[in-house]
Write a protein that holds these residues in place. Structure first.
Motif, PDB file in Angstrom:
ATOM      1  N   UNK A 133      20.909  -1.244   5.677  1.00 48.06           N
ATOM      2  CA  UNK A 133      20.323  -2.019   6.771  1.00 48.06           C
ATOM      3  C   UNK A 133      21.412  -2.661   7.627  1.00 48.06           C
ATOM      4  N   UNK A 134      22.451  -3.158   6.978  1.00 46.32           N
ATOM      5  CA  UNK A 134      23.561  -3.775   7.708  1.00 46.32           C
ATOM      6  C   UNK A 134      24.242  -2.754   8.609  1.00 46.32           C
ATOM      7  N   UNK A 135      24.556  -1.585   8.059  1.00 45.28           N
ATOM      8  CA  UNK A 135      25.258  -0.559   8.835  1.00 45.28           C
ATOM      9  C   UNK A 135      24.387  -0.042   9.984  1.00 45.28           C
ATOM     10  N   UNK A 136      23.098   0.082   9.747  1.00 49.52           N
ATOM     11  CA  UNK A 136      22.217   0.542  10.807  1.00 49.52           C
ATOM     12  C   UNK A 136      22.173  -0.452  11.956  1.00 49.52           C
ATOM     13  N   UNK A 137      22.082  -1.735  11.634  1.00 51.02           N
ATOM     14  CA  UNK A 137      22.054  -2.752  12.685  1.00 51.02           C
ATOM     15  C   UNK A 137      23.389  -2.782  13.421  1.00 51.02           C
ATOM     16  N   UNK A 138      24.465  -2.612  12.674  1.00 54.31           N
ATOM     17  CA  UNK A 138      25.792  -2.571  13.284  1.00 54.31           C
ATOM     18  C   UNK A 138      25.893  -1.396  14.255  1.00 54.31           C
ATOM     19  N   UNK A 139      25.350  -0.257  13.859  1.00 53.38           N
ATOM     20  CA  UNK A 139      25.372   0.926  14.715  1.00 53.38           C
ATOM     21  C   UNK A 139      24.574   0.690  15.995  1.00 53.38           C
ATOM     22  N   UNK A 140      23.417   0.073  15.867  1.00 55.64           N
ATOM     23  CA  UNK A 140      22.584  -0.197  17.044  1.00 55.64           C
ATOM     24  C   UNK A 140      23.331  -1.079  18.039  1.00 55.64           C
ATOM     25  N   UNK A 141      23.940  -2.164  17.536  1.00 55.94           N
ATOM     26  CA  UNK A 141      24.606  -3.099  18.437  1.00 55.94           C
ATOM     27  C   UNK A 141      25.847  -2.497  19.079  1.00 55.94           C
ATOM     28  N   UNK A 142      26.665  -1.799  18.295  1.00 57.63           N
ATOM     29  CA  UNK A 142      27.886  -1.232  18.859  1.00 57.63           C
ATOM     30  C   UNK A 142      27.569  -0.077  19.814  1.00 57.63           C
ATOM     31  N   UNK A 143      26.522   0.676  19.532  1.00 55.99           N
ATOM     32  CA  UNK A 143      26.149   1.771  20.429  1.00 55.99           C
ATOM     33  C   UNK A 143      25.686   1.233  21.770  1.00 55.99           C
ATOM     34  N   UNK A 144      24.916   0.155  21.751  1.00 59.14           N
ATOM     35  CA  UNK A 144      24.431  -0.417  23.004  1.00 59.14           C
ATOM     36  C   UNK A 144      25.580  -0.992  23.829  1.00 59.14           C
ATOM     37  N   UNK A 145      26.452  -1.756  23.158  1.00 55.89           N
ATOM     38  CA  UNK A 145      27.596  -2.322  23.863  1.00 55.89           C
ATOM     39  C   UNK A 145      28.549  -1.219  24.313  1.00 55.89           C
ATOM     40  N   UNK A 146      28.722  -0.210  23.462  1.00 57.80           N
ATOM     41  CA  UNK A 146      29.613   0.886  23.814  1.00 57.80           C
ATOM     42  C   UNK A 146      29.155   1.633  25.048  1.00 57.80           C
ATOM     43  N   UNK A 147      27.845   1.843  25.180  1.00 55.25           N
ATOM     44  CA  UNK A 147      27.311   2.527  26.353  1.00 55.25           C
ATOM     45  C   UNK A 147      27.604   1.740  27.624  1.00 55.25           C
ATOM     46  N   UNK A 148      27.565   0.411  27.523  1.00 49.58           N
ATOM     47  CA  UNK A 148      27.872  -0.420  28.683  1.00 49.58           C
ATOM     48  C   UNK A 148      29.358  -0.344  29.027  1.00 49.58           C
ATOM     49  N   UNK A 149      30.207  -0.326  28.007  1.00 49.52           N
ATOM     50  CA  UNK A 149      31.642  -0.169  28.252  1.00 49.52           C
ATOM     51  C   UNK A 149      31.928   1.139  28.987  1.00 49.52           C
ATOM     52  N   UNK A 150      31.205   2.171  28.631  1.00 45.88           N
ATOM     53  CA  UNK A 150      31.424   3.476  29.264  1.00 45.88           C
ATOM     54  C   UNK A 150      31.104   3.451  30.755  1.00 45.88           C
ATOM     55  N   UNK A 151      30.199   2.571  31.166  1.00 45.91           N
ATOM     56  CA  UNK A 151      29.846   2.485  32.577  1.00 45.91           C
ATOM     57  C   UNK A 151      30.859   1.683  33.389  1.00 45.91           C
ATOM     58  N   UNK A 152      31.667   0.870  32.700  1.00 46.84           N
ATOM     59  CA  UNK A 152      32.611   0.001  33.412  1.00 46.84           C
ATOM     60  C   UNK A 152      34.062   0.437  33.281  1.00 46.84           C
TER      61      UNK A 152
END
Length: 221
Positions: A133-152
């Motif tokens: 559960x911890x790793x899944x939540x970590x993946x969700x948060x980093x993926x969302x933030x990572x996608x935003x980094x890719x746009x900037x």
């Protein structure tokens, strides 16, 4: 009368969530200026105004409790990063993005301390279901933030943002540990002979982040 059980359950759920948040606040308060090992479950329970046994109704181990603290504080940091990144739309240079990430992370002293012990300590005494559960939540948060980094950031391609955040995580662990040695080692490094081995954490993190961004996906000739 049919509506009574759901209302009671709602109140009970709210009470449980309130106690859970109280435990997390007590853990964070106990961790201020102290080592993880010195903080006890009994102390956390007292800080939350609960019996020690009650803690285990919400978290099976101390490590599980602190893992949730990691998620909460990491989420707060990523929320701040996302707010700053969405305030504008222009592409950022490696140096500008490094300044943003280092500035917002360094001032979260407790989060950097937790990240430094995450793999070696906090992930060592938890049930498999909790780890998943911890790793899944970590993946969700980093993926969302990572996608935003890719746009900037111009040099990022799809998927690079989340991978970069993993590298930044590793750099944070290493630099934090090197920059916060034991008192005995810190005293040795304070002298001129060994001063080149001293690490200034904020400065080193920003420089390393910028270098990582510049070299993450080198351009062809």
């Amino acid at each position: 009368m049919a509506d009574a059980p759901p209302r009671r359950r709602a109140r009970a759920d709210a009470d449980k969530e309130s106690r859970r948040r109280d435990l997390l606040r007590a853990a964070a308060a106990a961790f201020v200026g102290r080592s993880y090992a010195s903080v006890t479950v009994a102390e956390i329970a007292r800080g939350a105004g609960l019996a020690k046994g009650t803690v285990y109704l919400y978290f099976e181990t101390k490590e599980e409790l602190f893992l949730q603290l990691v998620l909460d504080q990491l989420g707060d940091w990523l929320d701040e990063v996302e707010r700053e990144l969405t305030a504008e739309t222009a592409l950022l240079s490696a140096e500008a993005l490094a300044r943003l990430l280092a500035r917002t992370l360094v001032r979260r002293e407790q989060l950097t301390r937790l990240l430094a012990i995450l793999h070696a300590v906090l992930e060592q005494n938890i049930p498999a279901a909790v780890a998943r559960a911890f790793k899944r939540e970590l993946l969700v948060r980093t993926s969302r933030a990572g996608a935003l980094l890719e746009r900037r950031f111009l040099d990022f391609e799809p998927g690079d943002g989340a991978r970069f955040l993993l590298h930044l995580h590793a750099a944070t662990i290493g630099l934090h540990q090197m920059a916060h040695p034991s008192p005995e080692i810190a005293a040795l490094l304070a002298g001129p002979e060994l001063s080149p081995l001293r690490i200034d954490f904020p400065q080193a993190l920003q420089a390393h982040t910028a270098a990582l961004l510049r070299g993450f996906r080198p351009r062809g000739p």
